[in-house]
Scaffold this active site. Structure first.
Site, PDB file in Angstrom:
ATOM      1  CG  PHE A  55      61.466 -43.297  21.795  1.00  0.00           C
ATOM      2  CD1 PHE A  55      62.549 -42.399  21.737  1.00  0.00           C
ATOM      3  CD2 PHE A  55      60.695 -43.602  20.738  1.00  0.00           C
ATOM      4  CE1 PHE A  55      63.128 -42.050  20.388  1.00  0.00           C
ATOM      5  CE2 PHE A  55      61.195 -42.941  19.515  1.00  0.00           C
ATOM      6  CZ  PHE A  55      62.067 -42.216  19.177  1.00  0.00           C
ATOM      7  CB  CYS A  56      61.413 -48.837  25.864  1.00  0.00           C
ATOM      8  SG  CYS A  56      60.847 -50.214  27.256  1.00  0.00           S
ATOM      9  N   GLY A  57      62.527 -47.911  28.836  1.00  0.00           N
ATOM     10  CA  GLY A  57      63.779 -47.832  29.707  1.00  0.00           C
ATOM     11  C   GLY A  57      64.507 -49.083  29.483  1.00  0.00           C
ATOM     12  CB  THR A  59      65.821 -48.490  24.438  1.00  0.00           C
ATOM     13  OG1 THR A  59      64.446 -48.462  24.378  1.00  0.00           O
ATOM     14  CG2 THR A  59      66.440 -48.185  23.036  1.00  0.00           C
TER      15      THR A  59
END
Length: 181
Positions: A55-57, A59
């Protein structure tokens, strides 16, 4: 391999937490599915060890990591994904992580279980990588490229994507180096 060696080797002693390990192949992680993920199984290969998060930019880098793994696997290279919640962007459920990686990105490279990658509770592998590769991850998708000898380490910051020319050149250099028997 001259550029890889010159830019990646640091004259930093091993951290005490890392114990007697002399190469990356001396470490074990837990596999995402449970059981051991012994890096000794990759002896003689170049590895790209990456702390990941669902859930990371950053990803979407999973796509490029899988492509990198596919492109170089036949030449003795593997990406090792290491999910971490150190930056509060990963599920704590292994089945959810696996499902996400497989269904959204088609990940087939080896994945470790949820692992602490920085700070005093960092897994000994990441303490060792940080000591040899210029420091602990500052964010998700920090990459450590380890040469075939298991000793030379070069770090790539999160913003350096899997298809960045500098990373591709470094992988080529690592693959052209000597393998341990």
């Amino acid at each position: 391999m001259a550029e890889f060696s010159r830019r990646s080797l640091l004259a930093t002693p091993l951290l005490m937490a890392a114990g007697p390990a002399q190469t990356v192949f001396d470490f074990r992680l837990e596999a995402l599915e449970g059981g051991p993920l012994a890096l000794a199984e990759y002896r003689g290969q170049a590895l790209l060890v990456v702390n990941t998060a669902s859930f990371c930019g950053f990803t979407p880098q999973y796509e490029g990591l899988q492509a990198l793994h596919d492109r170089f696997a036949g030449r003795g290279f593997s990406v090792i994904g290491v999910p971490s919640n150190d930056f509060r962007q990963e599920s704590t459920d292994a089945a959810a992580i696996r499902s996400f990686c497989e269904t959204v990105y088609g990940i087939t490279f080896p994945m470790a279980g949820l692992t602490t990658v920085r700070g005093p509770r960092a897994h000994p592998l990441f303490a060792w990588l940080a000591a040899r590769g210029g420091g602990a991850p500052r964010w998700n998708f920090h990459k450590y490229l380890v040469a075939r000898d298991g000793r030379a380490v070069r770090a790539f910051a999160t913003a350096t994507g899997p298809t960045h020319p500098d990373l591709l050149r470094a992988v080529e250099a690592a693959l052209s180096g000597p393998a341990l028997g």
